[in-house]
Scaffold this active site. Sequence first.
Site: not given
Ligand code: BES
Ligand code: MN
Length: 494
Positions: A271, A345
Amino acid sequence: MKVSVKSKKCKESEGLIVSLFEDSLEIKNPEIKKMVEYLSKNEKFLGKSGEVYNYTREVEGKIQDVILLGLGKEDKCTLEGIKVNLSKAYKKAKELKVNDLVVRMIVTDKFDVCERAKAMTVSLVLSDYKFDKYKSSNKEEKEVLVSLSGCSIDNSKLDSIKEAVKEGENIAEGIIIARDLVNEPANVMYPEVLANSVTKLGQEYGFQVEVLGKEKIEELGMEAFLTVGKGSIREPKLIVMRYFGDDSNKENVTGLVGKGLTFDAGGYSLKPTASMDTMKSDMGGAAAVVGTMALIAKRGLKVNVVSVVAACENMISGGAYKPGDIIGSMQGTTIEVLNTDAEGRLTLADAVTYIQEKENVKEVIDLATLTGAALVALGDTTTAILSNNDKFFNEIEEASLKCGEKLWRLPAFDEYRELIKSDIADIKNIGGRYAGTITAGLFIEKFIKEGTSWIHMDIAGTAWTDSPKPYKAKGGTGIPVNTLYELLKKRSSK
Ligand code: BES
Ligand code: MN
Ligand code: ZN
């Protein structure tokens, strides 16, 4: 905060909150009535929704802060509106340093007096919440004493109103448990610490807790879960909570599954800094599950609930999983990992498999801070839902309407299922740029057995707030503890 109920008007408090509807501005007390008439004539206070006006008066030789709160038009009044507005008046009372506060019961025929008392209590207790244990300057503040009172509280109803206030306090307590767990930073709250906290809460509130370590998780074949945690030096923990409050119905068990990433750096699909600094909140689903367990146990609901949290950290290291890896799962389905940041997931896939296989639940609700796309689609006010069962969805919608935690169901058309098919494994863990919340939910659906009723709640937008809101401090919100409680309470009274 301690909330009590008084049937008579108590005059001698330091502060008094009087809530009034815009269309009536009705108040019996002649002195306050005169003031309100003057203020409205001069357009200083009209009773508009959220309006707050304060002045001081002398009662029996003592000075009192009077806070007038506008509730807007009576026919538009909702329980959520009461909670939001009352929170604004409470904030004013805190500003005025009132430690002993009388809150006049809101008078309306729209809601039963117990419903009003419960909503008012939840709002007051949650408005008082803050997470300041790491502030060196945090000095012990005086506990605020609050009493609900007023002429509309008649003696015959006093006991049931007191019970409603107790229920409101318990609900707020469950929500605060969830908030505290989320707000605790990830250097402190890693899987083992989360497991220990849950064990303690189980002892305190009366639910059973079993914690499985890495070896047991391996024996169970939870490869997807273990893979996510591989990059962390912290051992993953599978936390199982059991509450059996309905002996006569032992076969009837509701399963709750909470996403428990104590930190999500994204793994090798790292991230950016700005998206990472709130990722201690990636166990918001787990926290809400724990808060709910404590709350239903405390209330002694006649329901059976088993909850599961697959707790781990998503980090980078030489041993971490990589984009392109193909992994197995407890169910046997093979998964092509195309993005290590779509980790939630993977952990949930094994957690829902475990709860169906080993705990024999016939219905599952999973709650997860799963996709940023949920925030894009519905903002930070509304939880995204997927479900395979209309009746079950209607139940949770009804429960959410009881407490004002908003949710909205997204479609689950077959076209979306196409998006997570993989060329080289059974499924892949991302579905492309569009409909990200739906494809994430449908990924979990792959691990739901035929015959299991299922609700998926994506709380990525709602479990955390970046700025303070009425009765929600910056940080964890404790959503959706109240909704789950209302759902289970409805089951309980059947
Ligand atoms: N924990 C994050 C989702 C999230 C984003 C929670 C903002 C709270 C606030 C999750 O694990 C994630 O990183 N999801 C990705 C999925 C993508 C890679 C398909 C996302 O939302 O970017
Ligand atoms: Mn994530
Ligand atoms: Zn995550």
